[in-house]
Design a protein around this motif. Structure first.
Motif, PDB file in Angstrom:
ATOM      1  N   LYS A  16       0.834  -1.266  -0.079  1.00 41.27           N
ATOM      2  CA  LYS A  16       0.294   0.013   0.090  1.00 41.27           C
ATOM      3  C   LYS A  16       0.839   1.209  -0.120  1.00 41.27           C
ATOM      4  O   LYS A  16       0.443   2.334  -0.546  1.00 41.27           O
ATOM      5  N   SER A  17       2.034   1.358   0.556  1.00 44.45           N
ATOM      6  CA  SER A  17       2.876   2.449   0.715  1.00 44.45           C
ATOM      7  C   SER A  17       3.387   2.780  -0.760  1.00 44.45           C
ATOM      8  O   SER A  17       3.896   3.923  -0.755  1.00 44.45           O
ATOM      9  N   VAL A  18       3.357   1.935  -1.901  1.00 41.78           N
ATOM     10  CA  VAL A  18       3.940   2.393  -2.936  1.00 41.78           C
ATOM     11  C   VAL A  18       2.803   3.488  -3.446  1.00 41.78           C
ATOM     12  O   VAL A  18       1.525   3.074  -3.841  1.00 41.78           O
ATOM     13  N   GLU A  19       3.289   4.636  -3.932  1.00 38.33           N
ATOM     14  CA  GLU A  19       2.577   5.267  -4.563  1.00 38.33           C
ATOM     15  C   GLU A  19       1.889   5.226  -5.815  1.00 38.33           C
ATOM     16  O   GLU A  19       0.794   5.461  -6.080  1.00 38.33           O
ATOM     17  N   PHE A  20       2.654   4.640  -6.661  1.00 38.72           N
ATOM     18  CA  PHE A  20       2.496   4.174  -7.913  1.00 38.72           C
ATOM     19  C   PHE A  20       3.642   3.072  -8.289  1.00 38.72           C
ATOM     20  O   PHE A  20       4.609   3.091  -8.049  1.00 38.72           O
ATOM     21  N   THR A  21       3.054   2.272  -9.701  1.00 42.47           N
ATOM     22  CA  THR A  21       3.921   1.293 -10.098  1.00 42.47           C
ATOM     23  C   THR A  21       4.157   2.088 -11.631  1.00 42.47           C
ATOM     24  O   THR A  21       2.908   2.190 -12.226  1.00 42.47           O
ATOM     25  N   ALA A  44       2.549   1.887 -18.301  1.00 50.62           N
ATOM     26  CA  ALA A  44       1.498   1.929 -17.636  1.00 50.62           C
ATOM     27  C   ALA A  44       1.686   2.461 -16.238  1.00 50.62           C
ATOM     28  O   ALA A  44       2.508   2.183 -15.625  1.00 50.62           O
ATOM     29  N   TYR A  45       1.111   3.566 -15.933  1.00 51.52           N
ATOM     30  CA  TYR A  45       1.063   4.224 -14.681  1.00 51.52           C
ATOM     31  C   TYR A  45       0.059   3.729 -13.682  1.00 51.52           C
ATOM     32  O   TYR A  45      -1.180   3.729 -14.328  1.00 51.52           O
ATOM     33  N   ILE A  46       0.252   2.903 -12.761  1.00 53.42           N
ATOM     34  CA  ILE A  46      -0.603   2.093 -11.886  1.00 53.42           C
ATOM     35  C   ILE A  46      -1.115   2.721 -10.762  1.00 53.42           C
ATOM     36  O   ILE A  46       0.204   2.686  -9.783  1.00 53.42           O
ATOM     37  N   SER A  47      -1.979   3.075 -10.228  1.00 52.40           N
ATOM     38  CA  SER A  47      -2.000   3.932  -8.640  1.00 52.40           C
ATOM     39  C   SER A  47      -3.315   3.562  -8.233  1.00 52.40           C
ATOM     40  O   SER A  47      -4.243   3.711  -8.848  1.00 52.40           O
ATOM     41  N   HIS A  48      -3.342   3.175  -6.921  1.00 54.68           N
ATOM     42  CA  HIS A  48      -4.475   2.839  -6.084  1.00 54.68           C
ATOM     43  C   HIS A  48      -4.837   4.189  -5.524  1.00 54.68           C
ATOM     44  O   HIS A  48      -4.237   4.914  -5.055  1.00 54.68           O
ATOM     45  N   ASP A  60      -7.710   4.793  -3.238  1.00 56.50           N
ATOM     46  CA  ASP A  60      -8.224   4.761  -2.122  1.00 56.50           C
ATOM     47  C   ASP A  60      -7.814   3.719  -0.922  1.00 56.50           C
ATOM     48  O   ASP A  60      -6.963   3.023  -1.219  1.00 56.50           O
ATOM     49  N   GLU A  61      -7.875   3.952   0.190  1.00 52.46           N
ATOM     50  CA  GLU A  61      -7.351   2.906   1.174  1.00 52.46           C
ATOM     51  C   GLU A  61      -7.286   1.480   1.089  1.00 52.46           C
ATOM     52  O   GLU A  61      -6.764   0.843   1.223  1.00 52.46           O
ATOM     53  N   SER A  62      -8.740   1.330   0.485  1.00 53.05           N
ATOM     54  CA  SER A  62      -8.981  -0.221   0.527  1.00 53.05           C
ATOM     55  C   SER A  62      -8.461  -0.737  -0.668  1.00 53.05           C
ATOM     56  O   SER A  62      -8.577  -2.061  -1.129  1.00 53.05           O
ATOM     57  N   CYS A  63      -7.672   0.059  -1.599  1.00 51.42           N
ATOM     58  CA  CYS A  63      -7.185  -0.240  -2.781  1.00 51.42           C
ATOM     59  C   CYS A  63      -8.107  -1.020  -3.782  1.00 51.42           C
ATOM     60  O   CYS A  63      -7.598  -1.791  -4.668  1.00 51.42           O
ATOM     61  N   LYS A  64      -9.267  -0.589  -3.682  1.00 50.23           N
ATOM     62  CA  LYS A  64     -10.413  -1.204  -4.648  1.00 50.23           C
ATOM     63  C   LYS A  64     -10.442  -0.150  -5.890  1.00 50.23           C
ATOM     64  O   LYS A  64     -10.727  -0.785  -7.004  1.00 50.23           O
ATOM     65  N   THR A  65     -10.296   0.969  -5.782  1.00 50.07           N
ATOM     66  CA  THR A  65     -10.186   1.927  -6.980  1.00 50.07           C
ATOM     67  C   THR A  65      -8.752   2.018  -7.463  1.00 50.07           C
ATOM     68  O   THR A  65      -7.921   2.358  -6.709  1.00 50.07           O
ATOM     69  N   ASN A  76       1.912  11.238 -11.674  1.00 53.12           N
ATOM     70  CA  ASN A  76       1.719  11.339 -10.280  1.00 53.12           C
ATOM     71  C   ASN A  76       0.853  12.603  -9.754  1.00 53.12           C
ATOM     72  O   ASN A  76      -0.154  12.383  -9.036  1.00 53.12           O
ATOM     73  N   GLU A  77       1.401  13.584 -10.128  1.00 52.24           N
ATOM     74  CA  GLU A  77       0.803  14.844  -9.828  1.00 52.24           C
ATOM     75  C   GLU A  77      -0.664  14.744 -10.354  1.00 52.24           C
ATOM     76  O   GLU A  77      -1.696  15.407  -9.722  1.00 52.24           O
ATOM     77  N   CYS A  78      -0.694  14.552 -11.550  1.00 55.73           N
ATOM     78  CA  CYS A  78      -2.197  14.484 -12.283  1.00 55.73           C
ATOM     79  C   CYS A  78      -3.145  13.503 -11.394  1.00 55.73           C
ATOM     80  O   CYS A  78      -4.190  13.900 -11.088  1.00 55.73           O
ATOM     81  N   ARG A  79      -2.354  12.362 -10.989  1.00 54.17           N
ATOM     82  CA  ARG A  79      -3.314  11.442 -10.138  1.00 54.17           C
ATOM     83  C   ARG A  79      -3.892  12.182  -8.955  1.00 54.17           C
ATOM     84  O   ARG A  79      -4.969  11.839  -8.389  1.00 54.17           O
ATOM     85  N   LYS A  80      -2.862  13.031  -8.174  1.00 46.76           N
ATOM     86  CA  LYS A  80      -3.128  13.459  -7.123  1.00 46.76           C
ATOM     87  C   LYS A  80      -4.216  14.514  -7.247  1.00 46.76           C
ATOM     88  O   LYS A  80      -5.106  14.561  -6.315  1.00 46.76           O
TER      89      LYS A  80
END
Lengths: 541, 220
Positions: free
Chosen positions: A339-344, A361-365, A367-372, A390-394
């Protein structure tokens, strides 16, 4: 046989007579001529035992007699022994000619060799009892992957598969599709230097399904190495060990095969969409589109919830193939990222988009539950690019948070409006609806007694799977299949716009089914905007 | 935060009381030597006996306080598999620090670490801080690389060196803080300008061209 082209080095150079010598075997067993070519044969390693044996003979014999002649004696002796072997076991053969430069051995013989010395995987009861096996090897017989058991230990078996394939396909006109042997079905897929084989004793799996699964495995491999790289590697050295390029991704293949067991989307060649109110979906799509539009290199933006597609942003002119989406989902489900990985940041080839190119592929979860999960696909490999994404994801994450979208999506899991009982036909136990226009499907919940047992649900899946392949069989043009079976009545209906697969209680009448299907169509029509992704914003690319 | 501040990862705002510096750090080393475990210990204080192998590269951040300076690490945890090797330059290019990890119970991984060091010293930015981490110190009874040997190698190549254990947390914090201490916290401008040069050198060409380029480099 004698005009076998040199397509496969192990099989190329046997003379006619040698093949004939084999033909009195009860079963048709191919021969390997593993040492004929100067190339390092992949089968060679496993013949270590054999070689070892011969070297021992060489030593003892040459000690006891003079040079030159004893060689012949040795060969003679070996030969006698082999003949004895033939009589007793009828499964030859190990013929040794001078300097152990030529060895002919058949696979079965090798199995027995192995049994005595090393633990042969093929003889292992647990291994044999597996209902499904998937093997991937190169054209030269080099093992790449096995679902069960270490592929290296299965080298002899892989050689057998390769030999079967090459004997049938040696004249370039024939194609080996499948073999049915008792309870076992063996499907073959030969694509660009790779041989994929599925051996299944699952009673409910038809050959077409096995072929479909092999195609997914093939695509999985392409998604890691790209087709152009495979072509390049094997044209340079056809003995290449492709595992070098696949290390760490075997898990993806296993995960893929596992998912194929019960994933309707993969069966139907559809995207798994996540049902959501049109307004919410629209809101999500707008947020994503708005944020990724300025980043010119982003080609696709996907938002998944529970591994199902909520939103897909694409360029106007390009679409993403359902198989490619399954490959992406496979990466997410196949690896458990902390979970601590911001993105892959993951290089991937999407075979239906460009089978020769790599995308990132930029892959990032989110929410906390890692469902989204947000996936952004870009053609740029630059790591700085990923930081920008990553900034865009934020920003996307923040907007979704302020608009409460995570909560809404979670609530939808408990939504009742799409339940089976809304249709109001109690005999209808389950259905699957595929929209052929948007390549998406809807699957209902299970009625009693199916809702109680996962095994029963699996049985339904297997029945639909058979129906699907019956309807899609090229040689038969059935549009509707209605089957009254022991435990249920099932129906499959295919039109150019949709496909329906439905399960009814066993004693249902045709009138009731017709009524139910009509209601079902009404139901899906009414809920279309909720069930399916449609009219997504596109990127001006 | 504007992208300009971000990409000039040599340092952030230099407020008078406490400064904030941002550094890019990359982890390299053979597969399954414990790169991800080290990072996870550092970032989360966690350890998983069966850590999954990393795919592609994972990005994590962690902040440490060194005296009056807040140091923010942007960590690239790369996959160790050979097939990702050709992608590594993408991660160590412009990095201010690198941790090259080997497994003390695996001699081969030490050799691999040496080739990484060589590659970094040849191709990464000239003043990159390189640390060598002999991980899996908890497996000292299966040790295949002696402390002295590694220490000597590290000294000869002027690397920071520590033996660590992500499992017991031994030296994990220390290796990151020693790196943070060794990192220059002044030459912000120089870093930033070089960074931008680098970027313009890479961003030429459209997406298509890049695609080809990358598939080409993956072919190695």
């Amino acid at each position: 046989m004698s005009n076998t082209p040199n397509k496969f080095d192990q099989l190329s150079t046997n003379s006619d007579t040698e093949f004939k010598a084999e033909s009195n075997d009860e079963n048709f067993i191919p021969i390997y001529d593993s040492l004929h070519s100067n190339n390092q044969s992949p089968l060679l390693h496993n013949f270590d035992q054999v070689l070892q044996l011969e070297e021992d003979y060489d030593e003892t014999e040459s000690k006891s007699s003079a040079s030159g002649e004893p060689k012949f004696v040795l060969n003679q002796r070996e030969f006698d022994e082999n003949e004895l072997n033939v009589e007793t076991k009828s499964d030859l053969t190990e013929i040794n000619e001078k300097n152990s430069s030529q060895i002919f051995s058949d696979a079965e013989d090798q199995d027995t060799q192995n049994e005595e010395v090393d633990l042969p995987v093929e003889q292992n009861d647990e291994w044999r009892s597996q209902s499904k096996h998937v093997f991937i090897l190169s054209e030269s017989g080099k093992p790449i992957y096995s679902l069960h058991g270490n592929e290296v230990k299965l080298i002899a078996f892989m050689g057998l598969l390769q030999a079967l394939m090459s004997i049938i396909e040696c004249d370039n006109e024939n194609k080996l599709n499948f073999v049915v042997a008792g309870d076992h079905k063996i499907a073959f897929l030969h694509r660009s230097h790779l041989i994929l084989v599925c051996v299944s004793s699952e009673p409910d799996k038809c050959v077409e399904q096995l072929e479909l699964e092999l195609n997914y495995c093939y695509n999985q491999i392409i998604s890691v190495v790209t087709l152009s790289l495979i072509e390049k590697i094997f044209s340079r050295s056809h003995n290449y060990d492709l595992r070098n390029k696949l290390t760490g991704t075997e898990k993806l293949l296993t995960n893929m095969i596992h998912r194929l067991k019960s994933d309707y989307g993969m069966l139907l060649n559809c995207v798994n969409s996540y049902p959501l109110q049109f307004e919410t979906r629209d809101q999500v799509s707008r947020i994503i589109a708005q944020q990724i539009t300025p980043i010119r290199s982003v080609l696709f933006g996907l938002l998944l919830f529970d591994n199902r597609l909520v939103s897909l942003i694409r360029p106007k002119s390009r679409n993403i193939h359902p198989v490619d989406v399954h490959l992406l989902v496979n990466v997410i489900t196949g690896f458990d990222t902390p979970k601590s990985v911001e993105f892959t940041w993951y290089p991937i080839c999407l075979p239906n988009f460009d089978k020769n190119g790599i995308m990132y592929a930029y892959i990032s979860h989110l929410d906390e539950s890692c469902k989204t999960c947000l996936i952004l696909l870009t053609g740029m490999c630059d790591e700085e690019q990923s930081i920008e994404l990553n900034e865009c994801r934020k920003r996307i994450q923040q907007k979704m948070q302020t608009q409460n979208i995570f909560q809404i999506m979670n609530l939808k899991l408990k939504d009742n409006s799409l339940k089976l009982d809304q249709i109001g036909v109690s005999e209808l136990k389950h259905f699957l609806f595929k929209d052929n226009k948007v390549f998406q499907y809807f699957v209902s919940d299970y009625g009693l007694p199916y809702s109680q047992s996962l095994e029963e649900q699996q049985r339904i899946f297997d029945m639909y799977q058979k129906l699907y392949h019956k309807l899609h069989n090229k040689t038969n043009s059935l549009r509707i299949i209605y089957m009254q079976k022991k435990y249920e009545t099932i129906l499959g209906w295919q039109t150019s716009n949709f496909e329906i697969y439905a399960t009814f209680s066993p004693l249902v009448t045709k009138d009731i089914t017709i009524n139910a299907i009509n209601k079902l169509l009404e139901f899906t029509q009414k809920n279309k905007s909720k069930i399916f992704l449609s009219s997504m914003p596109t990127l001006p690319r | 935060m504007s992208s300009q501040t971000r990409s000039g990862s040599g340092g952030g705002g230099t407020a008078s009381a406490s400064r904030t510096c941002q550094f890019k750090l990359v982890l390299l080393g053979e597969s399954s030597v414990g790169k991800s475990s080290l990072v996870l210990r550092f970032v989360k204080g966690q350890f998983h006996e069966f850590q999954e192998s990393t795919i592609g590269a994972a990005f994590l951040t962690q902040t440490v306080q060194i005296d009056d300076t807040t140091v923010k690490f942007e960590i690239w945890d790369t996959a160790g598999q050979e097939r990702y090797h050709s992608l590594a330059p993408m991660y160590y290019r412009g990095a201010q620090a690198a941790i090259v990890v080997y497994d003390i119970s695996n001699k081969e991984s030490f050799h691999k670490a040496q080739t990484w060091v060589k590659e970094l010293q040849r191709q990464a930015s000239p003043n990159i801080v390189i640390a060598l981490a002999g991980n899996k110190l908890d497996l000292a009874n299966k040790r295949a690389v002696s402390y002295e040997e590694a220490k000597q190698y590290a000294d000869e190549h002027s690397l920071l060196f520590m033996e660590t254990s992500a499992k017991t947390a031994a030296n994990v914090m220390d290796i990151f803080t020693s790196i943070a201490k060794k990192l220059p916290k002044s030459d912000v401008n120089e870093q930033a300008s070089r960074q931008s040069q680098n970027r313009s050198g890479v961003n030429v060409g459209g997406a298509n061209q890049n695609q080809q380029g990358t598939s080409g480099c993956a072919c190695k």
